[in-house]
Design a protein around this motif. Structure first.
Motif, PDB file in Angstrom:
ATOM      1  N   VAL A 158     -11.738   0.728   5.744  1.00  0.00           N
ATOM      2  CA  VAL A 158     -11.836   0.981   4.105  1.00  0.00           C
ATOM      3  C   VAL A 158     -10.336   0.759   3.878  1.00  0.00           C
ATOM      4  O   VAL A 158      -9.435   1.137   4.587  1.00  0.00           O
ATOM      5  N   PHE A 159      -9.884  -0.001   3.066  1.00  0.00           N
ATOM      6  CA  PHE A 159      -8.527  -0.220   2.537  1.00  0.00           C
ATOM      7  C   PHE A 159      -8.470   0.559   1.543  1.00  0.00           C
ATOM      8  O   PHE A 159      -9.126   0.515   0.411  1.00  0.00           O
ATOM      9  N   VAL A 160      -7.463   1.451   1.533  1.00  0.00           N
ATOM     10  CA  VAL A 160      -6.965   2.478   0.152  1.00  0.00           C
ATOM     11  C   VAL A 160      -5.719   1.827  -0.111  1.00  0.00           C
ATOM     12  O   VAL A 160      -4.791   2.165   0.524  1.00  0.00           O
ATOM     13  N   LEU A 161      -6.019   1.469  -1.203  1.00  0.00           N
ATOM     14  CA  LEU A 161      -4.748   0.817  -1.819  1.00  0.00           C
ATOM     15  C   LEU A 161      -4.075   1.227  -3.083  1.00  0.00           C
ATOM     16  O   LEU A 161      -4.731   1.439  -4.374  1.00  0.00           O
ATOM     17  N   ASN A 162      -2.677   1.401  -3.212  1.00  0.00           N
ATOM     18  CA  ASN A 162      -2.094   2.321  -4.157  1.00  0.00           C
ATOM     19  C   ASN A 162      -0.929   1.356  -4.606  1.00  0.00           C
ATOM     20  O   ASN A 162      -0.262   0.761  -3.951  1.00  0.00           O
ATOM     21  N   VAL A 181     -12.681  -8.604   6.220  1.00  0.00           N
ATOM     22  CA  VAL A 181     -11.842  -7.613   7.255  1.00  0.00           C
ATOM     23  C   VAL A 181     -12.089  -5.899   6.959  1.00  0.00           C
ATOM     24  O   VAL A 181     -12.362  -5.428   8.062  1.00  0.00           O
ATOM     25  N   ALA A 182     -12.372  -5.525   5.873  1.00  0.00           N
ATOM     26  CA  ALA A 182     -12.610  -4.317   5.321  1.00  0.00           C
ATOM     27  C   ALA A 182     -13.943  -4.269   4.940  1.00  0.00           C
ATOM     28  O   ALA A 182     -14.648  -5.350   4.768  1.00  0.00           O
ATOM     29  N   CYS A 183     -14.689  -3.115   5.039  1.00  0.00           N
ATOM     30  CA  CYS A 183     -16.021  -2.833   4.469  1.00  0.00           C
ATOM     31  C   CYS A 183     -15.853  -2.522   3.089  1.00  0.00           C
ATOM     32  O   CYS A 183     -17.024  -2.459   2.437  1.00  0.00           O
ATOM     33  N   GLY A 184     -14.747  -2.223   2.571  1.00  0.00           N
ATOM     34  CA  GLY A 184     -14.872  -1.751   1.150  1.00  0.00           C
ATOM     35  C   GLY A 184     -13.271  -1.301   0.798  1.00  0.00           C
ATOM     36  O   GLY A 184     -12.384  -1.167   1.653  1.00  0.00           O
ATOM     37  N   LEU A 185     -13.299  -1.083  -0.756  1.00  0.00           N
ATOM     38  CA  LEU A 185     -11.822  -0.800  -1.179  1.00  0.00           C
ATOM     39  C   LEU A 185     -11.918   0.384  -1.842  1.00  0.00           C
ATOM     40  O   LEU A 185     -13.052   0.647  -2.816  1.00  0.00           O
ATOM     41  N   VAL A 186     -10.801   1.227  -1.941  1.00  0.00           N
ATOM     42  CA  VAL A 186     -10.547   2.352  -2.804  1.00  0.00           C
ATOM     43  C   VAL A 186      -9.215   1.783  -3.570  1.00  0.00           C
ATOM     44  O   VAL A 186      -8.071   1.697  -2.694  1.00  0.00           O
ATOM     45  N   ILE A 187      -9.271   1.774  -4.823  1.00  0.00           N
ATOM     46  CA  ILE A 187      -8.082   1.357  -5.283  1.00  0.00           C
ATOM     47  C   ILE A 187      -7.533   2.247  -6.417  1.00  0.00           C
ATOM     48  O   ILE A 187      -8.295   2.471  -7.483  1.00  0.00           O
ATOM     49  N   ASN A 188      -6.236   2.546  -6.409  1.00  0.00           N
ATOM     50  CA  ASN A 188      -5.487   2.925  -7.412  1.00  0.00           C
ATOM     51  C   ASN A 188      -4.213   2.146  -7.797  1.00  0.00           C
ATOM     52  O   ASN A 188      -3.438   2.241  -7.087  1.00  0.00           O
ATOM     53  N   ALA A 189      -4.679   1.240  -8.763  1.00  0.00           N
ATOM     54  CA  ALA A 189      -3.569   0.185  -9.075  1.00  0.00           C
ATOM     55  C   ALA A 189      -2.530   0.763 -10.046  1.00  0.00           C
ATOM     56  O   ALA A 189      -1.690  -0.018 -10.334  1.00  0.00           O
ATOM     57  N   ALA A 190      -2.642   2.154 -10.136  1.00  0.00           N
ATOM     58  CA  ALA A 190      -1.640   2.719 -11.003  1.00  0.00           C
ATOM     59  C   ALA A 190      -1.410   1.898 -12.346  1.00  0.00           C
ATOM     60  O   ALA A 190      -2.354   1.452 -13.108  1.00  0.00           O
ATOM     61  N   ALA A 191      -0.288   1.745 -12.775  1.00  0.00           N
ATOM     62  CA  ALA A 191       0.211   1.147 -14.182  1.00  0.00           C
ATOM     63  C   ALA A 191      -0.560  -0.539 -14.150  1.00  0.00           C
ATOM     64  O   ALA A 191      -0.687  -0.937 -15.254  1.00  0.00           O
ATOM     65  N   TYR A 192      -0.679  -0.942 -13.042  1.00  0.00           N
ATOM     66  CA  TYR A 192      -1.335  -2.475 -13.208  1.00  0.00           C
ATOM     67  C   TYR A 192      -2.823  -2.493 -13.585  1.00  0.00           C
ATOM     68  O   TYR A 192      -3.319  -3.385 -13.895  1.00  0.00           O
ATOM     69  N   THR A 193      -3.314  -1.218 -13.442  1.00  0.00           N
ATOM     70  CA  THR A 193      -4.852  -1.133 -13.846  1.00  0.00           C
ATOM     71  C   THR A 193      -5.098  -1.560 -15.253  1.00  0.00           C
ATOM     72  O   THR A 193      -5.876  -2.163 -15.505  1.00  0.00           O
ATOM     73  N   HIS A 194      -3.946  -1.374 -15.900  1.00  0.00           N
ATOM     74  CA  HIS A 194      -3.616  -1.655 -17.473  1.00  0.00           C
ATOM     75  C   HIS A 194      -3.452  -3.008 -17.929  1.00  0.00           C
ATOM     76  O   HIS A 194      -3.421  -3.130 -19.005  1.00  0.00           O
ATOM     77  N   THR A 195      -2.894  -3.526 -16.860  1.00  0.00           N
ATOM     78  CA  THR A 195      -2.348  -4.882 -17.136  1.00  0.00           C
ATOM     79  C   THR A 195      -2.755  -6.288 -16.525  1.00  0.00           C
ATOM     80  O   THR A 195      -2.325  -7.184 -16.784  1.00  0.00           O
ATOM     81  N   SER A 196      -3.317  -5.804 -15.323  1.00  0.00           N
ATOM     82  CA  SER A 196      -3.426  -7.008 -14.450  1.00  0.00           C
ATOM     83  C   SER A 196      -4.743  -7.695 -14.515  1.00  0.00           C
ATOM     84  O   SER A 196      -5.823  -7.223 -13.795  1.00  0.00           O
ATOM     85  N   VAL A 197      -4.730  -8.873 -14.852  1.00  0.00           N
ATOM     86  CA  VAL A 197      -5.831  -9.757 -14.730  1.00  0.00           C
ATOM     87  C   VAL A 197      -6.026 -10.502 -13.292  1.00  0.00           C
ATOM     88  O   VAL A 197      -7.067 -10.422 -12.834  1.00  0.00           O
ATOM     89  N   ALA A 198      -4.758 -10.334 -12.580  1.00  0.00           N
ATOM     90  CA  ALA A 198      -4.612 -11.121 -11.079  1.00  0.00           C
ATOM     91  C   ALA A 198      -5.558 -10.013 -10.055  1.00  0.00           C
ATOM     92  O   ALA A 198      -6.199 -10.343  -9.287  1.00  0.00           O
TER      93      ALA A 198
END
Ligand code: DQA
Length: 149
Positions: free
Chosen positions: A4-8, A67-84
């Protein structure tokens, strides 16, 4: 088992120092440790990463496909801005869980909008680092269910 990719996202490397009255004393290394313990218990490796760069987060999400079976994501401030980031999660084809340490709905109105929520299985916020454990547990159920179908 695939990891699992845990992305911050941005500024999460500052946990423990950053606005402790909001984010508490927990450091990102502490969060990584609880994720690795949860991964060991649930039976999947954890690939834990942090970046301050939006494009790097996008590349990591793209690289998770197959490659991964799933994602846990805390995109922090990009949560509120990022279409990408929204588009990258969708393109990954992976089950994903959005996490926030704080209850973003109790905070400023600009934090109430998430570009991530519409492309994930669910959202966990307000439980500090423990939210990552809850997210990994939810993801493991989804991954086990999908592998049975
Ligand atoms: C955060 C909430 C975001 O609004 C903020 O920009 C962050 C952290 C959280 O984990 O509570 O950097 O994602």
């Amino acid at each position: 088992m695939k990891p699992v990719f845990v992305l911050n996202g941005p500024n999460l490397n500052m946990l423990g120092l950053r606005e402790p009255e909001i984010y508490g004393q927990e450091t990102l290394a502490d969060v990584q440790q609880v994720c690795e313990a949860a991964g060991a218990r649930l039976g999947f490796p954890i690939d834990f990463r942090q970046t301050n760069i939006e494009g790097e987060l996008v590349s990591w999400i793209q690289g998770a496909r197959g490659v991964a079976c799933g994602l846990v994501i805390n995109a922090a401030a990009y949560t509120h801005t990022s279409v990408a980031i929204h588009d990258a999660i969708k393109a990954s084809g992976l089950p994903a869980v959005e996490v926030h340490l704080t209850n973003v709905y109790k905070r400023e109105p600009f934090r109430h909008k998430s570009f991530v929520s519409g492309v994930v299985m669910g959202v966990i916020c307000g439980f500090g680092g423990y939210g990552y454990v809850l997210a990994l547990e939810a993801l493991s159920r989804i991954v086990i269910q999908t592998s049975k179908n």
